[in-house]
Motif scaffolding. Structure first.
Motif, mmCIF file in Angstrom:
data_model
loop_
_atom_site.group_PDB
_atom_site.id
_atom_site.type_symbol
_atom_site.label_atom_id
_atom_site.label_comp_id
_atom_site.label_asym_id
_atom_site.label_seq_id
_atom_site.Cartn_x
_atom_site.Cartn_y
_atom_site.Cartn_z
ATOM 1 N N ILE A 95 9.562 4.325 17.287
ATOM 2 C CA ILE A 95 8.697 4.203 17.099
ATOM 3 C C ILE A 95 8.178 6.027 17.085
ATOM 4 O O ILE A 95 8.279 6.597 17.701
ATOM 5 C CB ILE A 95 8.179 3.218 18.311
ATOM 6 C CG1 ILE A 95 8.411 2.302 18.271
ATOM 7 C CG2 ILE A 95 6.279 3.850 18.471
ATOM 8 C CD1 ILE A 95 8.577 1.523 19.646
ATOM 9 N N TYR A 96 6.976 5.971 16.094
ATOM 10 C CA TYR A 96 6.834 7.904 16.320
ATOM 11 C C TYR A 96 5.328 8.093 17.480
ATOM 12 O O TYR A 96 4.326 7.314 16.786
ATOM 13 C CB TYR A 96 6.520 8.917 15.061
ATOM 14 C CG TYR A 96 7.835 8.450 14.379
ATOM 15 C CD1 TYR A 96 8.661 7.725 14.070
ATOM 16 C CD2 TYR A 96 7.990 10.103 13.518
ATOM 17 C CE1 TYR A 96 9.893 8.016 13.618
ATOM 18 C CE2 TYR A 96 9.112 10.137 13.280
ATOM 19 C CZ TYR A 96 10.621 9.409 13.285
ATOM 20 O OH TYR A 96 11.870 9.475 12.537
ATOM 21 N N TYR A 97 5.781 8.813 18.284
ATOM 22 C CA TYR A 97 4.796 9.246 18.785
ATOM 23 C C TYR A 97 3.390 11.027 18.608
ATOM 24 O O TYR A 97 4.288 11.076 18.609
ATOM 25 C CB TYR A 97 4.817 9.222 20.563
ATOM 26 C CG TYR A 97 5.447 7.649 20.483
ATOM 27 C CD1 TYR A 97 6.639 7.834 20.272
ATOM 28 C CD2 TYR A 97 4.422 6.801 21.247
ATOM 29 C CE1 TYR A 97 7.366 6.247 20.856
ATOM 30 C CE2 TYR A 97 5.138 5.409 22.044
ATOM 31 C CZ TYR A 97 5.865 5.434 21.380
ATOM 32 O OH TYR A 97 6.699 3.984 22.134
ATOM 33 N N CYS A 98 2.179 10.136 18.806
ATOM 34 C CA CYS A 98 1.234 11.523 18.479
ATOM 35 C C CYS A 98 1.243 12.352 19.505
ATOM 36 O O CYS A 98 0.981 11.368 20.430
ATOM 37 C CB CYS A 98 -0.028 12.008 17.536
ATOM 38 S SG CYS A 98 -0.641 12.983 18.110
ATOM 39 N N ALA A 99 1.057 13.361 20.804
ATOM 40 C CA ALA A 99 0.795 13.942 21.373
ATOM 41 C C ALA A 99 -0.173 15.328 21.517
ATOM 42 O O ALA A 99 0.734 16.161 20.278
ATOM 43 C CB ALA A 99 2.090 14.195 22.497
ATOM 44 N N ALA A 100 -0.479 15.476 22.610
ATOM 45 C CA ALA A 100 -1.029 17.074 22.913
ATOM 46 C C ALA A 100 -0.895 17.518 23.935
ATOM 47 O O ALA A 100 -1.081 16.932 25.594
ATOM 48 C CB ALA A 100 -3.091 16.888 22.882
ATOM 49 N N SER A 101 -1.103 18.189 23.673
ATOM 50 C CA SER A 101 0.007 19.953 24.872
ATOM 51 C C SER A 101 -1.023 20.908 25.134
ATOM 52 O O SER A 101 -1.515 21.845 24.344
ATOM 53 C CB SER A 101 1.216 20.113 25.028
ATOM 54 O OG SER A 101 1.514 20.998 25.387
ATOM 55 N N ARG A 102 -1.774 21.383 26.560
ATOM 56 C CA ARG A 102 -2.258 22.561 26.839
ATOM 57 C C ARG A 102 -1.411 23.860 26.441
ATOM 58 O O ARG A 102 -1.719 24.695 26.923
ATOM 59 C CB ARG A 102 -2.849 22.713 28.087
ATOM 60 C CG ARG A 102 -3.522 21.492 28.018
ATOM 61 C CD ARG A 102 -4.178 21.513 30.241
ATOM 62 N NE ARG A 102 -2.725 21.236 30.524
ATOM 63 C CZ ARG A 102 -2.102 20.769 31.421
ATOM 64 N NH1 ARG A 102 -3.120 21.362 32.656
ATOM 65 N NH2 ARG A 102 -0.937 20.232 31.871
ATOM 66 N N PHE A 103 0.040 23.629 26.172
ATOM 67 C CA PHE A 103 0.550 24.835 26.040
ATOM 68 C C PHE A 103 0.901 24.745 24.938
ATOM 69 O O PHE A 103 0.745 24.167 24.387
ATOM 70 C CB PHE A 103 2.124 25.013 26.926
ATOM 71 C CG PHE A 103 2.142 24.260 27.485
ATOM 72 C CD1 PHE A 103 1.676 22.831 28.938
ATOM 73 C CD2 PHE A 103 2.055 24.970 29.132
ATOM 74 C CE1 PHE A 103 1.486 23.144 30.130
ATOM 75 C CE2 PHE A 103 2.009 25.094 30.690
ATOM 76 C CZ PHE A 103 1.866 23.948 31.198
ATOM 77 N N ARG A 104 1.966 26.685 24.370
ATOM 78 C CA ARG A 104 1.601 26.903 22.743
ATOM 79 C C ARG A 104 2.191 26.460 21.670
ATOM 80 O O ARG A 104 1.753 25.414 21.089
ATOM 81 C CB ARG A 104 2.167 28.079 23.432
ATOM 82 C CG ARG A 104 2.191 28.579 21.364
ATOM 83 C CD ARG A 104 2.637 30.383 21.052
ATOM 84 N NE ARG A 104 2.730 30.549 20.454
ATOM 85 C CZ ARG A 104 2.141 30.870 19.170
ATOM 86 N NH1 ARG A 104 1.129 30.530 19.097
ATOM 87 N NH2 ARG A 104 2.548 31.121 17.606
ATOM 88 N N LEU A 105 3.257 25.380 22.230
ATOM 89 C CA LEU A 105 4.726 25.611 21.524
ATOM 90 C C LEU A 105 5.293 24.609 22.153
ATOM 91 O O LEU A 105 6.058 25.623 22.919
ATOM 92 C CB LEU A 105 5.064 25.744 20.651
ATOM 93 C CG LEU A 105 4.280 26.120 19.023
ATOM 94 C CD1 LEU A 105 5.186 27.127 17.666
ATOM 95 C CD2 LEU A 105 4.173 24.742 17.829
ATOM 96 N N GLU A 106 6.136 23.453 22.494
ATOM 97 C CA GLU A 106 6.685 22.797 23.243
ATOM 98 C C GLU A 106 7.486 21.611 22.535
ATOM 99 O O GLU A 106 7.193 20.849 22.186
ATOM 100 C CB GLU A 106 5.697 21.858 24.821
ATOM 101 C CG GLU A 106 5.129 22.486 25.392
ATOM 102 C CD GLU A 106 6.429 23.859 26.375
ATOM 103 O OE1 GLU A 106 6.218 24.850 26.865
ATOM 104 O OE2 GLU A 106 7.700 23.445 26.554
ATOM 105 N N VAL A 107 8.371 21.829 22.931
ATOM 106 C CA VAL A 107 9.912 20.684 22.717
ATOM 107 C C VAL A 107 9.841 19.679 24.024
ATOM 108 O O VAL A 107 10.447 18.254 23.838
ATOM 109 C CB VAL A 107 10.961 20.536 22.674
ATOM 110 C CG1 VAL A 107 10.965 22.163 21.218
ATOM 111 C CG2 VAL A 107 11.309 21.654 23.623
ATOM 112 N N ASN A 108 8.806 19.466 25.434
ATOM 113 C CA ASN A 108 9.625 19.084 26.375
ATOM 114 C C ASN A 108 8.506 17.868 26.567
ATOM 115 O O ASN A 108 7.431 18.667 26.393
ATOM 116 C CB ASN A 108 9.788 20.227 27.462
ATOM 117 C CG ASN A 108 9.528 19.414 28.962
ATOM 118 O OD1 ASN A 108 9.784 17.704 29.048
ATOM 119 N ND2 ASN A 108 10.465 20.215 30.307
#
Length: 123
Positions: free
Chosen positions: A93-106
């Motif tokens: 299952i593939y999820y899209c996500a949004a982050s306030r940080f620059r580039l995150e793998v966490n």
């Protein structure tokens, strides 16, 4: 507040391609870095790809680098994941996500998540 809705998943044979899309609502979409994660049955959610909000810098997991491409269109509030040369181990299952940080793998650094879309790759 950002709401995310994924689409484009499905069943494909090994070696084939799929294009996932993530539609975002919210006026501040362009200020978030966007990422794709995936979760296979019995496994933890893992990072796939991310794209910065300002300069389109990207980062990929080693397992998909050279096969997947992440892109975004801030005018249309969308982010896409082009997946080529798919392998059975890409099934998840593939999820899209949004982050306030620059580039995150966490995954913990992502603030908003979609509901996910199933990708199945047959051998």
């Amino acid at each position: 507040q950002v709401q995310l809705v994924e689409s484009g998943g499905g069943l494909v044979q090994a070696g084939g391609s799929l294009r996932l899309s993530c539609a975002a609502s919210g006026r501040t979409f362009s200020t978030y870095a966007m990422g794709w994660f995936r979760q296979a049955p019995g496994k933890q959610r893992e990072f796939v790809a991310a794209i910065a909000w300002s300069d389109d810098n990207t980062y990929y997991a080693h397992s998909v680098a050279g096969r997947f491409t992440i892109s975004r269109d801030n005018a249309k509030n969308t982010v896409c994941l082009q997946m080529n040369s798919l392998k059975p181990e890409d099934t998840a299952i593939y999820y899209c996500a949004a982050s306030r940080f620059r580039l995150e793998v966490n995954a913990g650094k992502y603030d908003y998540w979609g509901q996910g879309t199933q990708v199945t790759v047959s051998s």
